[in-house]
Design an enzyme around this catalytic site. Structure first.
Site, mmCIF file in Angstrom:
data_model
loop_
_atom_site.group_PDB
_atom_site.id
_atom_site.type_symbol
_atom_site.label_atom_id
_atom_site.label_comp_id
_atom_site.label_asym_id
_atom_site.label_seq_id
_atom_site.Cartn_x
_atom_site.Cartn_y
_atom_site.Cartn_z
ATOM 1 N N ASP A 159 -25.199 -23.539 45.881
ATOM 2 C CA ASP A 159 -24.254 -24.310 46.526
ATOM 3 C C ASP A 159 -22.992 -23.893 46.074
ATOM 4 O OD1 ASP A 159 -25.731 -25.692 48.239
ATOM 5 O OD2 ASP A 159 -25.755 -27.502 47.172
ATOM 6 N N ASP A 211 -33.419 -27.961 54.597
ATOM 7 C CA ASP A 211 -32.969 -28.490 53.186
ATOM 8 C C ASP A 211 -33.788 -29.492 52.515
ATOM 9 O OD1 ASP A 211 -31.047 -28.450 50.925
ATOM 10 O OD2 ASP A 211 -29.265 -28.797 52.406
#
Length: 692
Positions: free
Chosen positions: A515, A447
């Site tokens: 997301d 990430d």
């Protein structure tokens, strides 16, 4: 292959349906000749014989015609190359030689400007042209690259060009928009240190194309840092597209004697079959030449984030793993919260060892349990970041990006490590290699949850290099980890879709698209994503309903699964809270996905109806197998039963619908369509057809 004229000054690259040609004049002016349908070398030489227009004090005949415009001389377009030495700024090159590499597939053109060597690279991959540039300091004291773009693309003369691009923001990435191209420049890019949620580094231009018909030109940049693409319609109507690493021209790198810089690849294609054919060409190119191990289908994963957030323990993860295995998941991923003092987002980043309270014996016992359930085991990491409340930061506060005498800006309570530093690179390698060696880890979700803000490097003579060297260090670290741990797969994530490009995709197995896991919102995101990237890399999850993360929307398990089955299926809900009926239904959907997975992940995609319609649908074709996914947003009473017209079937063949057993003629499916059996609000379905 590259065809070369007898005089060695005209070059032609050809793919299955297109050709690309360039020519060097006697004055060492490198001109673009052709990018379009396949032509012969004789045709390219005939184009090269056409004289340039004459010079005029306010216009240059080179503008809009040069293959790679440099700064300096009679040029007024945006330069692709801007160089500064101690003596001067600009480039006045002379041609040195040409050559080929890679079994004759790559063309190399070498130029020199008083010790600065510039090599232009061209390579044809199918109908995709890859272009990049190498600049080397052959011995000068100092060569500063203010700007070094990968390529300038010149489009054929047309009227009424339209520009398509993918824009967005966090949780709303990859939104497709098309608008007329007007005179002047249109610039998209990122100043954030990573690819960004705001734009994917891709553009497409057409004049009258549809999904199925018309000429489309597309360009995509393979770079995971700051970048810029400029689309310019010049005063005479010509159109050029220039792109490369870095957003502005304030300085890219300083080349010491013997030093060199190679740009990222800026790839381009021309399609005569509309936007759909252009996308399929991009997808085939990436599966063949970009994505590692693309012939291997990606597993169905479970990720713990939305189920647990930071509140995790070994017992809780084990319970989730059992449920995940029961519904057929093949990969279990422990997300944020397993390491250091990571009980929230204010601490722990940088300390990549298991939290002793949550995992007193490390991660291996959990990994062993997951493997015992028949699943692979994965973890989440964010190696480029650090919290101030961490052992790493307390030991090395100078390892972050910062400006001396300025506040260190925290976003999501974290700072960015200066990956351009060799000591930081060495530390991360040691930490991650030790982690992957000590624990049987099969998968890493990598990430990157904030942008650059204070990109300083006190004490470094040329701190601007941080922007470029950070990305090169990231690539080198991923390459080294993949080589040392070939069984480990990697996913690129950046707060969702903030780092998706051909550069990072050449080093990762899939990407986290957004997301936003709301199944209706995802349809528009996935539609835009599919313009350039294949389903094989597009991770999509089924999460809980209502969608408490974003909008509170309520949707059926059917709609959520069919939305996520358009890519690499994953599950991210709290399975311990699902009912027995929901778990049984989920198990059925996972089994269905495994059946259609080869067709979805490796098949050719046809976008049948866009998400803007009340009914949207996509079709995948692989050999004799066809899969159709369809989603109905809403339906009013009295509206007809939705149908979709299929593509790429044999009109003379018969196809069996595996859901109903009905046998349908290809001609009927192509011309009259397939009834989808949808009704009401937020309904979805899967149809499997097999040629018989």
């Amino acid at each position: 292959m590259v065809d070369i004229a007898e005089d060695g000054r005209t070059w032609l690259l050809s793919g299955p349906t297109s050709s690309y040609a360039l020519h060097l004049t006697e004055a060492d002016e490198l001109l673009h000749l052709h990018w379009g349908p396949r032509i012969a070398l004789d045709d390219a030489e005939a184009l090269a014989a056409s004289p340039l227009p004459g010079y005029w004090p306010f216009e240059s005949p080179l503008d809009g015609r040069e293959e790679y415009p440099v700064e300096g001389g009679p040029r007024f377009v945006r330069p692709a190359l801007s160089v500064r030495t101690d003596e001067r700024r600009g480039t006045e090159w002379r041609f040195v030689s040409y050559g080929t590499a890679g079994d004759g597939e790559e063309l190399r053109l070498l130029f020199d400007d008083d010790g600065v060597a510039i090599t232009l690279h061209h390579r044809m991959r199918g109908d995709v042209v890859e272009r990049w540039v190498t600049v080397a300091n052959g011995g000068r004291t100092r060569v500063e690259l203010l700007r070094a773009d990968a390529a300038t693309w010149t489009l054929p003369d047309r009227e009424g060009w339209r520009l398509s691009q993918l824009h967005g923001r966090w949780a709303a990435e990859s939104r497709l928009t098309t608008a007329p191209l007007t005179y002047g420049e249109k610039i998209i890019g990122s100043r954030r240190g990573h690819t960004g949620h705001q734009h994917l580094p891709w553009v497409a231009l057409d004049t009258d194309a549809t999904e199925e018909h018309g000429e489309v030109y597309g360009c995509a940049l393979g770079w995971s840092g700051s970048w810029r693409i400029s689309v310019a319609q010049l005063p005479d109507g010509r159109v050029q597209i220039t792109g490369g690493a870095g957003y502005d021209d304030s300085g890219l790198l300083l080349l010491e004697p013997g030093g060199a810089y190679t740009t990222p690849v800026f790839a381009g294609l021309r399609s005569a079959g509309g936007f759909g054919a252009a996308s399929r060409t991009w997808h085939a190119y990436q599966r063949a030449y970009v994505v590692p191990d693309a012939e291997r289908d990606r597993p169905v994963l479970f990720n713990s984030w939305e189920a647990t957030h930071f509140d995790i323990s070994e017992e809780q993860q084990t319970a989730l793993a059992r449920r995940a295995a029961e519904i057929g998941c093949e990969l279990f991923v422990v997300d944020d919260g397993w390491f250091g003092a990571r009980t929230g987002d204010r601490a722990g980043l940088g300390d990549w060892t298991p939290n002793p309270d949550r995992f007193p014996h490390g991660l291996k016992p959990l990994a062993d349990q997951v493997h015992g359930l028949g699943m692979r085991f994965g973890i989440w990491v964010e190696p480029e970041m650090v919290n101030q409340d961490s052992d790493l930061y307390r030991a090395h506060p100078d390892w972050v990006q910062y400006q001396r005498g300025r506040r260190r800006t925290e976003l999501r309570n974290q700072l960015v490590l200066n990956l351009a530093r060799e000591d930081v690179q060495d530390h991360l390698w040691q930490q991650l290699d030790a982690l992957l060696t000590s624990t049987p880890i099969d998968y890493v979700k990598w990430d990157f949850n904030r942008c650059f803000t204070d990109a300083g490097w006190p004490g470094e003579p040329y701190p601007q290099r941080l922007w470029t060297d950070h990305v090169h260090a990231l690539y080198a670290l991923l390459d080294r980890l993949r080589a040392a741990h070939p069984g480990v797969a990697f996913e690129s994530c950046s707060g969702g879709g903030g780092r998706i490009d051909l550069g990072v995709m050449s080093r990762t197995d899939q990407v986290w698209t957004s997301d936003n896991t709301d199944p209706l919102d995802r349809l528009a995101i996935q539609h835009g994503f599919s313009q350039i990237h294949p389903a094989r890399v597009m991770a999509a999850w089924v999460t809980d309903s209502p969608n408490t993360q974003l909008n509170g929307r309520v949707s059926s398990l059917r709609f959520r699964f069919v939305s996520a089955m358009a890519g690499v299926l994953g599950v991210g809900g709290d399975l311990t809270a699902w009912s027995a009926e929901e778990l049984a239904e989920a198990r059925g959907w996972v089994e269905l996905y495994k059946d259609i997975r080869p067709v979805v992940q490796r098949g050719e995609l046809y976008r049948l109806r866009p998400p803007a319609d009340g009914l949207s649908a996509v079709q995948y074709v692989l050999g004799d197998e066809t899969v159709v996914l369809a989603w109905l947003r809403s339906q009013s009473y009295g509206e007809p039963v939705p149908t979709v017209r299929l593509r790429e079937l044999d009109p003379t063949a018969s196809y069996e619908c595996r859901e109903s057993g009905e046998v349908l003629r290809g001609a009927v499916l192509l011309h009259h369509g397939l009834r989808m059996g949808l009704k009401g609000d937020l309904d979805a379905t899967v149809v499997r057809l097999r040629r018989i």
